[in-house]
Each structure stands twice: as structure tokens, then as C-alpha cells.
Design an enzyme around this catalytic site. Sequence first.
Site, PDB file in Angstrom:
ATOM      1  N   VAL A  99       1.238  -3.707   3.847  1.00 55.91           N
ATOM      2  CA  VAL A  99       1.219  -4.996   4.552  1.00 55.91           C
ATOM      3  C   VAL A  99       2.478  -5.832   4.313  1.00 55.91           C
ATOM      4  O   VAL A  99       2.639  -6.879   4.935  1.00 55.91           O
ATOM      5  CB  VAL A  99      -0.031  -5.864   4.232  1.00 55.91           C
ATOM      6  CG1 VAL A  99      -1.270  -5.305   4.868  1.00 55.91           C
ATOM      7  CG2 VAL A  99      -0.198  -6.080   2.750  1.00 55.91           C
TER       8      VAL A  99
ATOM      9  N   LYS B  75       0.403   3.380  -2.961  1.00 50.61           N
ATOM     10  CA  LYS B  75      -0.766   4.259  -3.108  1.00 50.61           C
ATOM     11  C   LYS B  75      -0.403   5.752  -3.021  1.00 50.61           C
ATOM     12  O   LYS B  75      -1.118   6.598  -3.548  1.00 50.61           O
ATOM     13  CB  LYS B  75      -1.811   3.907  -2.037  1.00 50.61           C
ATOM     14  CG  LYS B  75      -2.371   2.489  -2.169  1.00 50.61           C
ATOM     15  CD  LYS B  75      -3.213   2.112  -0.957  1.00 50.61           C
ATOM     16  CE  LYS B  75      -3.752   0.695  -1.039  1.00 50.61           C
ATOM     17  NZ  LYS B  75      -4.464   0.288   0.212  1.00 50.61           N
TER      18      LYS B  75
ATOM     19  N   SER C 282       0.798  -1.237   0.000  1.00 50.33           N
ATOM     20  CA  SER C 282       0.000   0.000   0.000  1.00 50.33           C
ATOM     21  C   SER C 282       0.831   1.287   0.000  1.00 50.33           C
ATOM     22  O   SER C 282       0.269   2.368  -0.175  1.00 50.33           O
ATOM     23  CB  SER C 282      -0.935   0.026   1.207  1.00 50.33           C
ATOM     24  OG  SER C 282      -1.972  -0.889   1.000  1.00 50.33           O
TER      25      SER C 282
ATOM     26  N   TYR D  65      -3.932  -2.540 -10.131  1.00 54.11           N
ATOM     27  CA  TYR D  65      -3.795  -2.331  -8.674  1.00 54.11           C
ATOM     28  C   TYR D  65      -2.884  -3.396  -8.046  1.00 54.11           C
ATOM     29  O   TYR D  65      -1.956  -3.074  -7.295  1.00 54.11           O
ATOM     30  CB  TYR D  65      -5.196  -2.341  -8.041  1.00 54.11           C
ATOM     31  CG  TYR D  65      -5.191  -2.346  -6.536  1.00 54.11           C
ATOM     32  CD1 TYR D  65      -4.926  -1.179  -5.820  1.00 54.11           C
ATOM     33  CD2 TYR D  65      -5.418  -3.522  -5.820  1.00 54.11           C
ATOM     34  CE1 TYR D  65      -4.908  -1.186  -4.437  1.00 54.11           C
ATOM     35  CE2 TYR D  65      -5.403  -3.532  -4.434  1.00 54.11           C
ATOM     36  CZ  TYR D  65      -5.154  -2.366  -3.747  1.00 54.11           C
ATOM     37  OH  TYR D  65      -5.122  -2.373  -2.375  1.00 54.11           O
TER      38      TYR D  65
ATOM     39  N   TYR E 130      -4.590   3.887   8.077  1.00 51.11           N
ATOM     40  CA  TYR E 130      -5.956   3.366   8.258  1.00 51.11           C
ATOM     41  C   TYR E 130      -6.471   3.720   9.656  1.00 51.11           C
ATOM     42  O   TYR E 130      -6.296   4.857  10.102  1.00 51.11           O
ATOM     43  CB  TYR E 130      -6.001   1.846   7.995  1.00 51.11           C
ATOM     44  CG  TYR E 130      -5.170   1.460   6.810  1.00 51.11           C
ATOM     45  CD1 TYR E 130      -5.535   1.877   5.536  1.00 51.11           C
ATOM     46  CD2 TYR E 130      -3.988   0.735   6.941  1.00 51.11           C
ATOM     47  CE1 TYR E 130      -4.769   1.555   4.427  1.00 51.11           C
ATOM     48  CE2 TYR E 130      -3.214   0.410   5.843  1.00 51.11           C
ATOM     49  CZ  TYR E 130      -3.613   0.825   4.595  1.00 51.11           C
ATOM     50  OH  TYR E 130      -2.847   0.518   3.510  1.00 51.11           O
TER      51      TYR E 130
HETATM   52  N1  GLN Z   1      -2.376  -5.246  -1.946  1.00 51.10           N
HETATM   53  C1  GLN Z   1      -2.863  -5.180  -0.586  1.00 51.10           C
HETATM   54  C2  GLN Z   1      -4.378  -5.362  -0.561  1.00 51.10           C
HETATM   55  O1  GLN Z   1      -5.003  -4.842  -1.446  1.00 51.10           O
HETATM   56  C3  GLN Z   1      -2.479  -3.873   0.019  1.00 51.10           C
HETATM   57  C4  GLN Z   1      -2.974  -3.716   1.428  1.00 51.10           C
HETATM   58  C5  GLN Z   1      -2.008  -2.967   2.324  1.00 51.10           C
HETATM   59  O2  GLN Z   1      -0.822  -2.896   2.078  1.00 51.10           O
HETATM   60  N2  GLN Z   1      -2.531  -2.466   3.423  1.00 51.10           N
HETATM   61  O3  GLN Z   1      -4.926  -6.011   0.271  1.00 51.10           O
END
Ligand code: GLN
Length: 313
Positions: free
Chosen positions: A265, A71, A68, A195, A247
Site C-alpha cells: 500500500v 511479505k 506488504s 509485523y 489480493y
Molecule cells: N501494513 C499494511 C497493513 O497491514 C500492509 C498492507 C498492504 O501493503 N497491502 O495494512
Amino acid sequence: MSLDVPDLDRVVREIADEMRARPDRGEVATYIPELAGADARAFGLVVIDAEGRIAAGGDSDEPFSIQSISKVFTLTLALGMAGDRLWRRVGREPSGSPFNSIVQLERERGIPRNPFINAGAIAVTDLILSGHQPREAIGEILRFMQFLAQDSSIAIDEAVAASELRTGFRNMALAHYMKSFGVLDNPVDFTLGVYFHHCAISMSCRQLAQAGRFLAHSGRNPLTGLSVVSPERARRINAVMLTCGHYDGSGEFAYRVGLPGKSGVGGGILAIAPGKASIAVWSPGLDASGNSHLGRIALEMLTKRLGWSIFGA
Ligand code: GLN
């Protein structure tokens, strides 16, 4: 506070040594099967200051899945393409919900709360994809990362992307649900393909800290001297990172670390000390919100020792 290089080096090395020895390492993410094999003992930390001096500790050159954290860069690209029109399809308020939550989407008619929860990032990816083939959009995002880090060796881990394509049912649900509200313009499979691929970009702490430097220096990458975004846009991206980058753990991160930051993650965090430094940390064990457990603790120690919190010493 300005530090001489040996001080910064020493602080980074001491934190890395301490983190490598800690027994409480959090839980490695397993819902993406390919990430489950990450070594929970790994730890890396890199700080690049305004002058370009690099302080590195631990596994600072080991590539990991940025997930993420990508992003931040897709948001930057999408703002470049659409400007403020982007905010018609995604909000910029903290969600207070987990990264993969679906509950707010129904009440808010398919408009995700912010660009960093999965739904929001999928909507941002859809915007980047419009007018392109998926392969072109993936290439565009990857080249942007390589350009920012000035490193053409940065690559996508295809095994991680394939693993998420096979098992990303929650993201598929989020995307289909948004599509039903007309929030996505492209075929859902295309948008998700892009994505999953940008989440699967592999980078080391050193590469990631380089790529984030424009956010620490008013939109200009000191490595190239080139302006990536305007100072105003850099400030705003930092604001969204501060309020939404972790988050439902964003409040805790601001409270403890006091810097804009974005987690993934894979266990990485990119943190920005405006005017001072770009910081990347990596430790694969996660806390209950899916943020790196030791990564957050290391950043808390770093900002405390250097007096770098944006809220004061
Ligand atoms: N690719 C992961 C997902 O979509 C990214 C989530 C994350 O890093 N928090 O679940």
C-alpha cells in the site's frame, strides 16, 4: 528475448516519462496516517537484468514504505526456518478478498488463505518470532533485506511503524481472532509489533529490485553468487506471488502484466521475470484493491514491449 542495454534503458525511461505525466494517479493510502503524506506525483522504475545491468527511470532512488512487499521476504525467511511445516498454519490459494478481509477466517478456522493477505502474513511473522524477542526478529528481517540488496543503509521508518501501531485496529482484530484458534504462538502484541515494523521498511526501487534478484534466478542472487533458496523454493514463491500477490486484483495483474508480483500500500510493486529480470516500480496512488495504479500500468507496458510475460508474447 534478449535486449541490448540501450534498448532496455530507453524503454524504462520512456515508460517513466509517460507515467510521470499522467493525470490518473489513483488514491494514496490514508488508513495508515503516516503514509497519507506521500507525493502522488512520484514515480520510479528499475529493471535489473540477468547480467546485473540496471535500467532506471524517474524517482528510482527515493525510499518508500515497502509495506506488504515485505511479505515476500518474511515468507522466504519462514520457509527457511520451518520448511513445509509452514503450510500447516497458512494456505496457498488466492483469496479473492481484500488484503485486510476477515470473512474467510471464521469458515477456515483461523487458517488464512495465503501468506500475502494480512492474516496470512501475520501468521508467518508469528512463526519467525518464535524463540526470539521481537527486537531480534525485527533485526533478523531487516538484516535479511540488507543482505539481499547488499546495502546496509536500508532502514525501518519508525514513524510509519508507530503510526500503524496506533491505528492498526483491523490487523489487531485479525491477529486476536487467529489467536483464538491457536494459530499464533506468541503474544499478539509482540507478533503485531514485528509485523508493523517489517511493513515499515523503507527502500528505493533500486534496492528493492536488487533484493528480488534471487527470485528471478532460481534462488541464487547473482550479485553475491550466493544461493538464498533452492530453485524449487524460488519457483514456488513466484507461484504464490502470481496467484496471491495482488489480493483480489491478482487475476487482473496476471492478465495484464503476466509476471509474479507483490504489491504494497506504499505504492510499490516487485515483479519477477524468471530468468530475465527483477523489476521494482513505485507510484503511491492506489487502485480499488490497494495496488499501485500506475505501477501496474507501467509493468503492463514494460512486459508488452519486451515480450516478458510468462504466458507468451
Ligand atoms: N501494513 C499494511 C497493513 O497491514 C500492509 C498492507 C498492504 O501493503 N497491502 O495494512
